[in-house]
Design a protein around this motif. Structure first.
Motif, PDB file in Angstrom:
ATOM      1  N   ASP A  96       0.866  -1.184   0.000  1.00  0.00           N
ATOM      2  CA  ASP A  96       0.000   0.000   0.000  1.00  0.00           C
ATOM      3  C   ASP A  96       0.902   1.234   0.000  1.00  0.00           C
ATOM      4  OD1 ASP A  96      -1.702   2.138   0.710  1.00  0.00           O
ATOM      5  OD2 ASP A  96      -3.020   0.799   1.848  1.00  0.00           O
ATOM      6  N   PRO A  97       0.793   2.126  -0.972  1.00  0.00           N
ATOM      7  CA  PRO A  97       1.712   3.263  -1.077  1.00  0.00           C
ATOM      8  C   PRO A  97       1.407   4.406  -0.117  1.00  0.00           C
ATOM      9  CG  PRO A  97       0.119   3.358  -2.857  1.00  0.00           C
ATOM     10  CD  PRO A  97      -0.139   2.061  -2.123  1.00  0.00           C
ATOM     11  N   ARG A  98       0.300   4.363   0.601  1.00  0.00           N
ATOM     12  CA  ARG A  98      -0.050   5.483   1.466  1.00  0.00           C
ATOM     13  C   ARG A  98       0.978   5.658   2.583  1.00  0.00           C
ATOM     14  NH1 ARG A  98      -5.782   4.201   3.625  1.00  0.00           N
ATOM     15  NH2 ARG A  98      -4.976   2.070   3.395  1.00  0.00           N
ATOM     16  N   THR A  99       1.140   6.887   3.014  1.00  0.00           N
ATOM     17  CA  THR A  99       2.093   7.237   4.059  1.00  0.00           C
ATOM     18  C   THR A  99       1.348   7.801   5.266  1.00  0.00           C
ATOM     19  OG1 THR A  99       2.369   9.507   3.295  1.00  0.00           O
ATOM     20  CG2 THR A  99       3.782   7.818   2.276  1.00  0.00           C
ATOM     21  N   TYR A 100       2.110   8.083   6.337  1.00  0.00           N
ATOM     22  CA  TYR A 100       1.500   8.737   7.489  1.00  0.00           C
ATOM     23  C   TYR A 100       0.935  10.102   7.110  1.00  0.00           C
ATOM     24  CZ  TYR A 100       3.249   5.201  10.735  1.00  0.00           C
ATOM     25  OH  TYR A 100       3.480   4.026  11.398  1.00  0.00           O
ATOM     26  N   ALA A 101       1.604  10.780   6.180  1.00  0.00           N
ATOM     27  CA  ALA A 101       1.102  12.081   5.731  1.00  0.00           C
ATOM     28  C   ALA A 101      -0.290  11.952   5.132  1.00  0.00           C
ATOM     29  CB  ALA A 101       2.069  12.694   4.722  1.00  0.00           C
ATOM     30  N   ASP A 102      -0.545  10.839   4.455  1.00  0.00           N
ATOM     31  CA  ASP A 102      -1.879  10.625   3.887  1.00  0.00           C
ATOM     32  C   ASP A 102      -2.922  10.396   4.982  1.00  0.00           C
ATOM     33  OD1 ASP A 102      -1.109  10.740   1.116  1.00  0.00           O
ATOM     34  OD2 ASP A 102      -0.189   8.764   1.386  1.00  0.00           O
ATOM     35  N   LEU A 103      -2.488   9.814   6.108  1.00  0.00           N
ATOM     36  CA  LEU A 103      -3.442   9.526   7.179  1.00  0.00           C
ATOM     37  C   LEU A 103      -3.944  10.780   7.864  1.00  0.00           C
ATOM     38  CD1 LEU A 103      -1.940   6.377   8.973  1.00  0.00           C
ATOM     39  CD2 LEU A 103      -3.602   6.480   7.110  1.00  0.00           C
ATOM     40  N   VAL A 104      -3.166  11.890   7.808  1.00  0.00           N
ATOM     41  CA  VAL A 104      -3.572  13.091   8.542  1.00  0.00           C
ATOM     42  C   VAL A 104      -4.175  14.158   7.632  1.00  0.00           C
ATOM     43  CG1 VAL A 104      -2.035  12.721  10.492  1.00  0.00           C
ATOM     44  CG2 VAL A 104      -1.184  13.945   8.487  1.00  0.00           C
ATOM     45  N   THR A 105      -4.525  13.780   6.437  1.00  0.00           N
ATOM     46  CA  THR A 105      -5.368  14.654   5.623  1.00  0.00           C
ATOM     47  C   THR A 105      -6.797  14.546   6.138  1.00  0.00           C
ATOM     48  OG1 THR A 105      -5.878  12.913   4.032  1.00  0.00           O
ATOM     49  CG2 THR A 105      -3.890  14.267   3.604  1.00  0.00           C
ATOM     50  N   PRO A 106      -7.664  15.484   5.787  1.00  0.00           N
ATOM     51  CA  PRO A 106      -9.064  15.350   6.223  1.00  0.00           C
ATOM     52  C   PRO A 106      -9.679  14.015   5.827  1.00  0.00           C
ATOM     53  CG  PRO A 106      -8.669  17.577   5.439  1.00  0.00           C
ATOM     54  CD  PRO A 106      -7.408  16.803   5.144  1.00  0.00           C
ATOM     55  N   ALA A 107      -9.381  13.549   4.615  1.00  0.00           N
ATOM     56  CA  ALA A 107      -9.937  12.266   4.180  1.00  0.00           C
ATOM     57  C   ALA A 107      -9.340  11.117   4.980  1.00  0.00           C
ATOM     58  CB  ALA A 107      -9.681  12.063   2.692  1.00  0.00           C
ATOM     59  N   GLY A 108      -8.026  11.198   5.225  1.00  0.00           N
ATOM     60  CA  GLY A 108      -7.375  10.144   5.991  1.00  0.00           C
ATOM     61  C   GLY A 108      -7.891  10.082   7.415  1.00  0.00           C
ATOM     62  N   LEU A 109      -8.084  11.237   8.036  1.00  0.00           N
ATOM     63  CA  LEU A 109      -8.608  11.275   9.400  1.00  0.00           C
ATOM     64  C   LEU A 109     -10.033  10.755   9.462  1.00  0.00           C
ATOM     65  CD1 LEU A 109      -7.105  14.729  10.360  1.00  0.00           C
ATOM     66  CD2 LEU A 109      -6.484  12.540  11.410  1.00  0.00           C
ATOM     67  N   ALA A 110     -10.818  11.050   8.446  1.00  0.00           N
ATOM     68  CA  ALA A 110     -12.180  10.524   8.400  1.00  0.00           C
ATOM     69  C   ALA A 110     -12.165   9.008   8.330  1.00  0.00           C
ATOM     70  CB  ALA A 110     -12.922  11.118   7.204  1.00  0.00           C
ATOM     71  N   GLU A 111     -11.201   8.457   7.597  1.00  0.00           N
ATOM     72  CA  GLU A 111     -11.096   6.999   7.530  1.00  0.00           C
ATOM     73  C   GLU A 111     -10.651   6.421   8.870  1.00  0.00           C
ATOM     74  OE1 GLU A 111      -8.751   3.465   5.102  1.00  0.00           O
ATOM     75  OE2 GLU A 111      -8.794   5.491   4.277  1.00  0.00           O
ATOM     76  N   ILE A 112      -9.707   7.087   9.517  1.00  0.00           N
ATOM     77  CA  ILE A 112      -9.277   6.627  10.838  1.00  0.00           C
ATOM     78  C   ILE A 112     -10.468   6.561  11.783  1.00  0.00           C
ATOM     79  CG2 ILE A 112      -7.966   7.290  12.904  1.00  0.00           C
ATOM     80  CD1 ILE A 112      -5.774   8.331  11.041  1.00  0.00           C
ATOM     81  N   ALA A 113     -11.355   7.529  11.671  1.00  0.00           N
ATOM     82  CA  ALA A 113     -12.520   7.582  12.565  1.00  0.00           C
ATOM     83  C   ALA A 113     -13.463   6.403  12.378  1.00  0.00           C
ATOM     84  CB  ALA A 113     -13.271   8.891  12.353  1.00  0.00           C
ATOM     85  N   THR A 114     -13.291   5.630  11.305  1.00  0.00           N
ATOM     86  CA  THR A 114     -14.150   4.461  11.114  1.00  0.00           C
ATOM     87  C   THR A 114     -13.723   3.288  11.985  1.00  0.00           C
ATOM     88  OG1 THR A 114     -12.842   3.582   9.252  1.00  0.00           O
ATOM     89  CG2 THR A 114     -14.604   5.154   8.723  1.00  0.00           C
ATOM     90  N   TYR A 115     -12.477   3.308  12.487  1.00  0.00           N
ATOM     91  CA  TYR A 115     -12.016   2.195  13.318  1.00  0.00           C
ATOM     92  C   TYR A 115     -11.366   2.639  14.630  1.00  0.00           C
ATOM     93  CZ  TYR A 115      -7.408   3.273  11.242  1.00  0.00           C
ATOM     94  OH  TYR A 115      -6.247   3.896  10.831  1.00  0.00           O
ATOM     95  N   ALA A 116     -11.083   3.928  14.778  1.00  0.00           N
ATOM     96  CA  ALA A 116     -10.403   4.411  15.980  1.00  0.00           C
ATOM     97  C   ALA A 116     -11.149   5.606  16.556  1.00  0.00           C
ATOM     98  CB  ALA A 116      -8.957   4.780  15.666  1.00  0.00           C
ATOM     99  N   ASP A 117     -10.759   5.958  17.799  1.00  0.00           N
ATOM    100  CA  ASP A 117     -11.407   7.055  18.512  1.00  0.00           C
ATOM    101  C   ASP A 117     -10.515   8.276  18.645  1.00  0.00           C
ATOM    102  OD1 ASP A 117     -13.887   5.466  19.664  1.00  0.00           O
ATOM    103  OD2 ASP A 117     -12.109   4.219  19.981  1.00  0.00           O
ATOM    104  N   GLY A 118      -9.231   8.091  18.370  1.00  0.00           N
ATOM    105  CA  GLY A 118      -8.303   9.201  18.508  1.00  0.00           C
ATOM    106  C   GLY A 118      -7.049   8.962  17.718  1.00  0.00           C
ATOM    107  N   VAL A 119      -6.193   9.989  17.705  1.00  0.00           N
ATOM    108  CA  VAL A 119      -4.898   9.886  17.058  1.00  0.00           C
ATOM    109  C   VAL A 119      -3.817  10.306  18.045  1.00  0.00           C
ATOM    110  CG1 VAL A 119      -5.632  10.144  14.662  1.00  0.00           C
ATOM    111  CG2 VAL A 119      -5.238  12.188  16.052  1.00  0.00           C
ATOM    112  N   GLY A 120      -2.677   9.645  17.946  1.00  0.00           N
ATOM    113  CA  GLY A 120      -1.502  10.024  18.708  1.00  0.00           C
ATOM    114  C   GLY A 120      -0.482  10.593  17.743  1.00  0.00           C
ATOM    115  N   LEU A 121      -0.318  11.900  17.772  1.00  0.00           N
ATOM    116  CA  LEU A 121       0.498  12.585  16.772  1.00  0.00           C
ATOM    117  C   LEU A 121       1.857  12.989  17.340  1.00  0.00           C
ATOM    118  CD1 LEU A 121      -2.222  15.006  15.307  1.00  0.00           C
ATOM    119  CD2 LEU A 121      -1.681  12.664  14.594  1.00  0.00           C
ATOM    120  N   GLU A 122       2.902  12.694  16.580  1.00  0.00           N
ATOM    121  CA  GLU A 122       4.227  13.209  16.939  1.00  0.00           C
ATOM    122  C   GLU A 122       4.168  14.734  16.886  1.00  0.00           C
ATOM    123  OE1 GLU A 122       8.242  14.645  16.749  1.00  0.00           O
ATOM    124  OE2 GLU A 122       6.796  14.800  15.097  1.00  0.00           O
ATOM    125  N   LYS A 123       4.942  15.397  17.736  1.00  0.00           N
ATOM    126  CA  LYS A 123       4.817  16.845  17.918  1.00  0.00           C
ATOM    127  C   LYS A 123       4.911  17.624  16.612  1.00  0.00           C
ATOM    128  CE  LYS A 123       8.108  17.084  21.048  1.00  0.00           C
ATOM    129  NZ  LYS A 123       9.017  17.632  22.075  1.00  0.00           N
TER     130      LYS A 123
END
Length: 734
Positions: free
Chosen positions: A617-644
């Motif tokens: 899968d070519p996606r990166t962490y940067a892709d996960l923190v786009t609005p679309a990526g965060l919306a997808e995270i919300a389908t299986y998780a309740d929060g994010v732990g972000l490096e500073k």
């Protein structure tokens, strides 16, 4: 300003769980009185301590009878107490000149209103066998009084019967001993059938002791009507498969025999012992659970409450924290300046925390056996005084903090990471959650280590027996050489000891190297669920699954045993204070279908989740923190732990730059945002918050956290919870 300390409801309720209520009612243990007896105090009698081990500048024999602290006490209700020392100098072979006594003492309490804080010894009774009931040799057997010594019995606990006689719990047998009010033995010792210690005078040649040495009846309580005694075996039986089990027995004083009823209590960790017991009301007991460490090394100095009518699914008594003696509020400065643990936060960090008595007004009296002359918890090099402290369990209304504080690998800035010592320190320092990183042993037990390669966090490289296990493996695409948890059984891993991972950055932590075992995830969860945060709520646990794809590849899946551990600790609930985190995505999706607890997606500033790499899968962490990526995270998780730097990047000059929109985007997706990792040392801080050019000197961590909180961050992973908790947005009580 003192943040409310850890405590639970002494009347039997657990600490409140996380809820939407703006306030929490919690007991705040507060020191209200203290008294001491000089460690060097001598009472009349023959010289004692001729064979005692010299320590702290003291060498026996001493010209009189030493009082080596008290292992048990009885409240007389008139300002006096019966206070009983143990066998003297710690062993059968060195205590033959120590006379077994029970002392009547009167404390002149130091309180907020004054008082000299001295303990006066008014008189004593001498335990004796002048009626000749004992049928084995005793030291003074040829004398008329047959005074008993520490070579005859190791007395550790005492209760007074309704008729004024004394029942004593003993360790050499272990025996129950019944003495008259004048100290005369009234009946032959009552043995525990099928459970002898190595010092038992009736141990037959070739017979295997079941009770470990010095692990007999350290604790003894009585039913409210006095008929039944509840002696507690201090440690695990030698043949018990669960080394955390401690057994409570029932003895019928009318019939002079054990009833056969027993209860199992599970200690926080294998090495902990039961120091004392006290009956609060019918079937409800207070138990001291402690480790053998003292001063800053101490981990467990606690009072738990159990109800003999309540057991969990595994048959263990349900226990509730009443007092963590390592954190007691001391707003009046009682005892201030008397050494370690006598400041605004008071503690009893002694090795042998062995006395708890509930007084008539509900306060708790706690005290110590000072193992004279060996213990020096207060002032190094000076024997500890005998010490009594009275703790008031006031209930206060607490407004929980606005920002969640997560003890990163425990309080890893002050103790070696991922040890129960680090987790306990994080709790004492007001963390809301403690964070264990989770890896697997060879036999499938989940343990807390930052990585499965353990040469940097344990002493494995010094162990000749494991030299052949050094190897090179590819972990998440990276070649790593060392020793790995998956090549050790839990029993083997238990033989190792933790050490500081960053010795040059945190040299003070190296003082704890070699002391602590690698804890299991179950032990970490058990500690958390039996602890209460400074907010008055159950301490949460925030486990991170490490390298789940790798562990799947070697047949040691992390997800199923993690869920099993949650279930075993009654934490597999949506309302439980648990957040499971991972840098990978697939295992969080799997966990989303296996457990009801909250999940958090970890995000690094570069790279991609390793399961993405493994799947192409070519996606990166940067892709996960786009609005679309965060919306997808919300389908299986309740929060994010972000490096500073994912939230606020640094400029070329090393200062904080302009915040990115990721926090607002995450909130818009319904996700909480926790940031990692906030550390005190200059080398980890933005340039504007450094105190000097010394990379290891402390800087302005609070200032850095404040910027991120102002940007909307909801919680903080920190190695120094006690610093992180002081940010202005966190409500505290004066």
């Amino acid at each position: 300003m003192l943040v409310p300390t850890t405590a639970a409801v002494a009347a039997g309720g657990n600490g409140a769980e996380h809820s939407d209520s703006p306030f929490v009612q919690a007991h705040v243990p507060t020191l209200v009185a203290r008294a001491t007896l000089s460690a060097d105090h001598l009472e009349p009698g023959p010289p004692s301590g001729a064979l005692a081990s010299p320590a702290n500048g003291r060498t026996g024999p001493w010209d009189g009878q030493v009082i080596p602290g008290f292992s048990a006490m009885i409240d007389n209700g008139d300002g006096t107490f019966w206070a009983q020392p143990d066998n003297g100098f710690g062993a059968k072979g060195n205590s033959a000149d120590f006379l077994l006594r029970n002392y009547l003492v009167r404390p002149a309490w130091q309180t907020a209103d004054g008082g000299d804080g001295a303990i006066a010894v008014e008189r004593f009774i001498s335990y004796n066998d002048r009626n000749g009931l004992l049928d084995f040799p005793i030291v003074n057997g040829a004398t008329a009084d047959r005074l008993l010594t520490g070579a005859d019995f190791d007395i550790e606990s005492v209760v007074r019967a309704k008729d004024g006689t004394f029942w004593v719990g003993e360790e050499f047998g272990p025996f129950l001993l019944h003495f008259g009010a004048d100290g005369t033995l009234l009946e032959k010792p009552f043995p525990l059938a099928g459970a002898k210690s190595p010092q038992n005078p009736y141990l037959q040649p070739g017979e295997t002791p079941r009770v470990r040495a010095s692990r007999g009846f350290e604790a003894l309580a009585a039913s409210t009507n006095g008929r039944y005694l509840y002696p507690v075996v201090e440690g695990s039986y030698a043949d018990d498969r669960d080394l955390r089990r401690r057994e409570i027995h029932e003895f019928d004083t009318r019939r002079g025999q054990y009833t056969g009823r027993t209860w199992s209590y599970q200690a926080d960790q294998e090495a902990n012992v039961i120091g004392d017991a006290f009956t609060v009301r019918n079937d409800v007991l207070l138990l001291i659970e402690r480790d053998d460490f003292e001063e800053a090394q101490a981990v467990t100095k606690r009072v738990y409450q159990v109800d003999l009518r309540r057991t969990d699914a595994d048959g263990y008594l349900e226990k509730t924290l009443v007092l963590d003696a390592l954190r007691i509020a001391n707003p009046n400065g009682i005892g201030a300046g008397d050494g370690y643990g006598t400041g605004e936060v008071f503690s009893l960090p002694v090795q042998s925390f062995e006395t708890v008595v509930q007084l008539k007004d509900g306060d708790l009296l706690i005290g110590n056996d000072n193992n004279y002359p060996g213990n020096d918890a207060r002032v190094p090099g000076t024997p500890d005084d005998t010490e009594f402290a009275v703790i008031d369990l006031d209930k206060q209304k607490i407004e929980p903090s606005d920002v969640t504080i997560i003890g990163h690998r425990g309080a890893s800035g002050t103790r070696p990471e991922h040890t129960l010592a680090a987790y306990e320190q994080a709790i004492v320092q007001c963390a809301d959650y403690i964070e264990p990183d989770v890896v697997s042993t060879k036999d499938g037990v989940l343990v807390a280590r930052h990585e499965n390669e353990i040469s940097g966090t344990t002493d494995v490289s010094t162990r000749a027996e494991f030299a052949g296990r050094k190897t090179t493996k590819v972990i998440d695409g990276v070649s790593v050489t060392g020793w790995f948890t998956e090549d050790f059984t839990l029993a083997e891993l238990r033989t190792l000891r933790a050490k500081e991972r960053l010795p040059l950055t945190r040299p003070a932590n190296t003082a704890f190297d070699g002391l602590y075992q690698v804890p299991t995830l179950d032990e970490v969860m058990d500690l958390a669920r039996h602890s209460v945060s400074c907010d008055g709520r159950q301490v949460g646990v925030y486990p991170e699954t490490k390298h789940p794809t790798y562990f799947d590849s070697i047949g040691l899946s992390l997800e199923e045993p993690l869920v099993a551990a949650l279930q075993a600790n009654d934490l597999d609930r949506e309302t439980a204070p648990v957040i499971v985190q991972s840098f990978e995505v697939g295992n969080l999706r799997e966990l989303d279908g296996l457990t009801a607890v909250q999940l958090a997606q970890l995000v690094s500033p570069s790279g991609r989740p390793y399961d993405f790499t493994a799947a192409g899968d070519p996606r990166t962490y940067a892709d996960l923190v786009t609005p679309a990526g965060l919306a997808e995270i919300a389908t299986y998780a309740d929060g994010v732990g972000l490096e500073k730097s994912v939230m606020i990047p640094r400029t070329a000059a090393g200062t904080l730059g302009t915040p990115k929109p990721v926090i607002a985007d995450a909130h818009a997706a319904g996700l909480t945002v926790h940031g990692w990792t906030f550390r005190l040392e200059n080398q980890f801080l933005p340039a504007e918050f450094r105190s000097s050019t010394d990379p290891n000197a402390p800087g302005d961590l609070v200032g850095e956290i404040g910027v991120f909180v102002a940007a909307g961050m909801d919680g903080v992973f920190s190695d120094q919870p006690e610093v992180a908790v002081t940010i202005d947005t966190i409500g505290v009580e004066d």
